[in-house]
Structure formats: C-alpha cells, structure tokens
Write a protein that holds these residues in place. Structure first.
Motif, mmCIF file in Angstrom:
data_model
loop_
_atom_site.group_PDB
_atom_site.id
_atom_site.type_symbol
_atom_site.label_atom_id
_atom_site.label_comp_id
_atom_site.label_asym_id
_atom_site.label_seq_id
_atom_site.Cartn_x
_atom_site.Cartn_y
_atom_site.Cartn_z
ATOM 1 N N LYS A 76 3.522 -1.786 -10.602
ATOM 2 C CA LYS A 76 4.170 -0.607 -10.041
ATOM 3 C C LYS A 76 4.638 -0.811 -8.602
ATOM 4 O O LYS A 76 5.173 0.106 -7.993
ATOM 5 N N ASN A 77 4.397 -1.999 -8.061
ATOM 6 C CA ASN A 77 4.785 -2.294 -6.666
ATOM 7 C C ASN A 77 4.167 -1.310 -5.679
ATOM 8 O O ASN A 77 4.853 -0.771 -4.785
ATOM 9 N N THR A 78 2.891 -1.060 -5.850
ATOM 10 C CA THR A 78 2.219 -0.132 -4.953
ATOM 11 C C THR A 78 0.911 -0.726 -4.435
ATOM 12 O O THR A 78 0.266 -1.536 -5.102
ATOM 13 N N VAL A 79 0.549 -0.283 -3.250
ATOM 14 C CA VAL A 79 -0.753 -0.601 -2.683
ATOM 15 C C VAL A 79 -1.341 0.714 -2.183
ATOM 16 O O VAL A 79 -0.627 1.561 -1.649
ATOM 17 N N SER A 80 -2.625 0.884 -2.404
ATOM 18 C CA SER A 80 -3.283 2.142 -2.069
ATOM 19 C C SER A 80 -4.468 1.919 -1.147
ATOM 20 O O SER A 80 -5.042 0.829 -1.111
ATOM 21 N N LEU A 81 -4.802 2.966 -0.437
ATOM 22 C CA LEU A 81 -5.984 2.954 0.411
ATOM 23 C C LEU A 81 -6.765 4.235 0.135
ATOM 24 O O LEU A 81 -6.327 5.323 0.518
ATOM 25 N N GLN A 82 -7.882 4.085 -0.547
ATOM 26 C CA GLN A 82 -8.760 5.213 -0.811
ATOM 27 C C GLN A 82 -9.705 5.357 0.367
ATOM 28 O O GLN A 82 -10.440 4.421 0.696
ATOM 29 N N MET A 83 -9.677 6.521 0.999
ATOM 30 C CA MET A 83 -10.484 6.745 2.199
ATOM 31 C C MET A 83 -11.494 7.849 1.925
ATOM 32 O O MET A 83 -11.104 8.997 1.679
ATOM 33 N N ASN A 84 -12.749 7.497 1.953
ATOM 34 C CA ASN A 84 -13.827 8.452 1.720
ATOM 35 C C ASN A 84 -14.638 8.650 2.994
ATOM 36 O O ASN A 84 -14.578 7.834 3.912
ATOM 37 N N SER A 85 -15.387 9.721 3.011
ATOM 38 C CA SER A 85 -16.271 10.016 4.154
ATOM 39 C C SER A 85 -15.517 9.892 5.476
ATOM 40 O O SER A 85 -15.971 9.228 6.418
ATOM 41 N N LEU A 86 -14.389 10.537 5.542
ATOM 42 C CA LEU A 86 -13.544 10.411 6.734
ATOM 43 C C LEU A 86 -14.228 10.994 7.962
ATOM 44 O O LEU A 86 -14.985 11.978 7.884
ATOM 45 N N LYS A 87 -13.925 10.371 9.090
ATOM 46 C CA LYS A 87 -14.489 10.767 10.377
ATOM 47 C C LYS A 87 -13.355 11.121 11.342
ATOM 48 O O LYS A 87 -12.237 10.625 11.181
ATOM 49 N N PRO A 88 -13.635 11.919 12.343
ATOM 50 C CA PRO A 88 -12.581 12.238 13.327
ATOM 51 C C PRO A 88 -11.960 10.992 13.950
ATOM 52 O O PRO A 88 -10.766 10.968 14.246
ATOM 53 N N GLU A 89 -12.750 9.942 14.116
ATOM 54 C CA GLU A 89 -12.219 8.714 14.707
ATOM 55 C C GLU A 89 -11.293 7.949 13.768
ATOM 56 O O GLU A 89 -10.686 6.953 14.179
ATOM 57 N N ASP A 90 -11.148 8.401 12.542
ATOM 58 C CA ASP A 90 -10.171 7.805 11.624
ATOM 59 C C ASP A 90 -8.780 8.398 11.835
ATOM 60 O O ASP A 90 -7.815 7.941 11.222
ATOM 61 N N THR A 91 -8.666 9.404 12.676
ATOM 62 C CA THR A 91 -7.381 10.025 12.941
ATOM 63 C C THR A 91 -6.411 9.019 13.542
ATOM 64 O O THR A 91 -6.708 8.376 14.548
ATOM 65 N N ALA A 92 -5.253 8.868 12.905
ATOM 66 C CA ALA A 92 -4.262 7.890 13.343
ATOM 67 C C ALA A 92 -3.050 7.972 12.428
ATOM 68 O O ALA A 92 -3.077 8.644 11.395
ATOM 69 N N VAL A 93 -2.017 7.252 12.819
ATOM 70 C CA VAL A 93 -0.893 7.001 11.926
ATOM 71 C C VAL A 93 -1.205 5.717 11.169
ATOM 72 O O VAL A 93 -1.468 4.679 11.778
ATOM 73 N N TYR A 94 -1.182 5.806 9.857
ATOM 74 C CA TYR A 94 -1.506 4.668 8.998
ATOM 75 C C TYR A 94 -0.216 4.064 8.440
ATOM 76 O O TYR A 94 0.631 4.789 7.903
ATOM 77 N N SER A 95 -0.120 2.755 8.565
ATOM 78 C CA SER A 95 1.073 2.050 8.097
ATOM 79 C C SER A 95 0.682 0.912 7.166
ATOM 80 O O SER A 95 -0.311 0.228 7.413
ATOM 81 N N CYS A 96 1.487 0.718 6.145
ATOM 82 C CA CYS A 96 1.284 -0.456 5.305
ATOM 83 C C CYS A 96 2.244 -1.552 5.755
ATOM 84 O O CYS A 96 3.290 -1.271 6.359
ATOM 85 N N ALA A 97 1.869 -2.774 5.464
ATOM 86 C CA ALA A 97 2.652 -3.922 5.901
ATOM 87 C C ALA A 97 2.567 -5.030 4.868
ATOM 88 O O ALA A 97 1.573 -5.120 4.127
ATOM 89 N N ALA A 98 3.596 -5.861 4.835
ATOM 90 C CA ALA A 98 3.677 -6.951 3.873
ATOM 91 C C ALA A 98 3.838 -8.287 4.587
ATOM 92 O O ALA A 98 4.660 -8.420 5.499
ATOM 93 N N ASP A 99 3.047 -9.240 4.163
ATOM 94 C CA ASP A 99 3.106 -10.602 4.692
ATOM 95 C C ASP A 99 3.663 -11.511 3.610
ATOM 96 O O ASP A 99 2.970 -11.778 2.622
#
Length: 128
Positions: A76-99
């Motif tokens: 499906k040409n997708t990559v996922s990030l499952q984020m559990n037990s989130l904390k305030p310090e996880d606040t950010a802009v999240y970007s995916c990248a390809a190498d």
C-alpha cells in the motif's frame, strides 16, 4: 521523486493514543528505509523511529521505546507510527522521511540529513 503525505495528527490528552500514517507515491517505496522525526517549537528535529525496506528491522529513540511502534505496508506504500501512552513532551510536528540509499545502520537511520525525501508534517499536541 517520492512524495510523502502524513495524516493522523491531532490534539489528545496525556495517556491517549494516536496513529500517524504516511502515504508515499512512486514505485520504489519498498526499497527505501522510512523514518519518523519530530520537531517541537524552539527545538531541533529529532529522530523518533525507523523501519528497514523490508520491514523486518526497526529502531526507536529511547524516549519512545515501548510506547511507539513503526510499521510499513509495501503493498500500500504506507508507513505508520502507532503512538500509545502519549505524554505532553511528545507534542511536536511529526514528519515521515525516506532514505533511498536503504543502507541500514543503527546510527545512520537516526540522522535527518541521511534522508532524501520529506513530508510536510502533521501536528501532534498532547495536553496534560
């Protein structure tokens, strides 16, 4: 050329979960290492997680290990990030990248400058 589009960000409470997705264009997705990075206001971009081209190998920042899971679906040409037990310090802009080099090295995959293509990012806000 690869285009990456993230989705799934939002505002949640501490302890909640979110699942980020990154859709990639192009026929060579399955040959790329994929990574997730994040950047909070006033801070440098930091590594979150990476997955090898086949999906068999993953790497995580210590701050998210045990809470976040990266995965990919090469059909499906997708990559996922499952984020559990989130904390305030996880606040950010999240970007995916390809190498496109796809040379797996534990240190290399944590370096933003090793990645060739970037999405625009999706905001994740975690309140206490």
């Amino acid at each position: 050329q690869v285009q990456l589009i993230e989705s799934g960000g939002g505002s949640v409470q501490a302890g909640d979960s979110l699942r980020l997705s990154c859709a990639a264009s192009g026929r060579t997705f399955s040959s790329y290492i994929m990574g997730w990075f994040r950047q909070a206001p006033g801070k440098e971009r930091e590594f979150v997680a990476a997955v090898s081209a086949s999906g068999s190998t993953t790497s995580y920042a210590e701050s998210v290990k045990g809470r976040f899971t990266i995965s990919r679906d090469n059909d499906k040409n997708t990559v996922s990030l499952q984020m559990n037990s989130l904390k305030p310090e996880d606040t950010a802009v999240y970007s995916c990248a390809a190498d496109r080099t796809a040379v797996w090295h534990t240190v290399r995959v944590t370096r933003p400058y090793e990645y060739d293509y970037w999405g625009q990012g999706t905001q994740v806000t975690v309140s206490s």
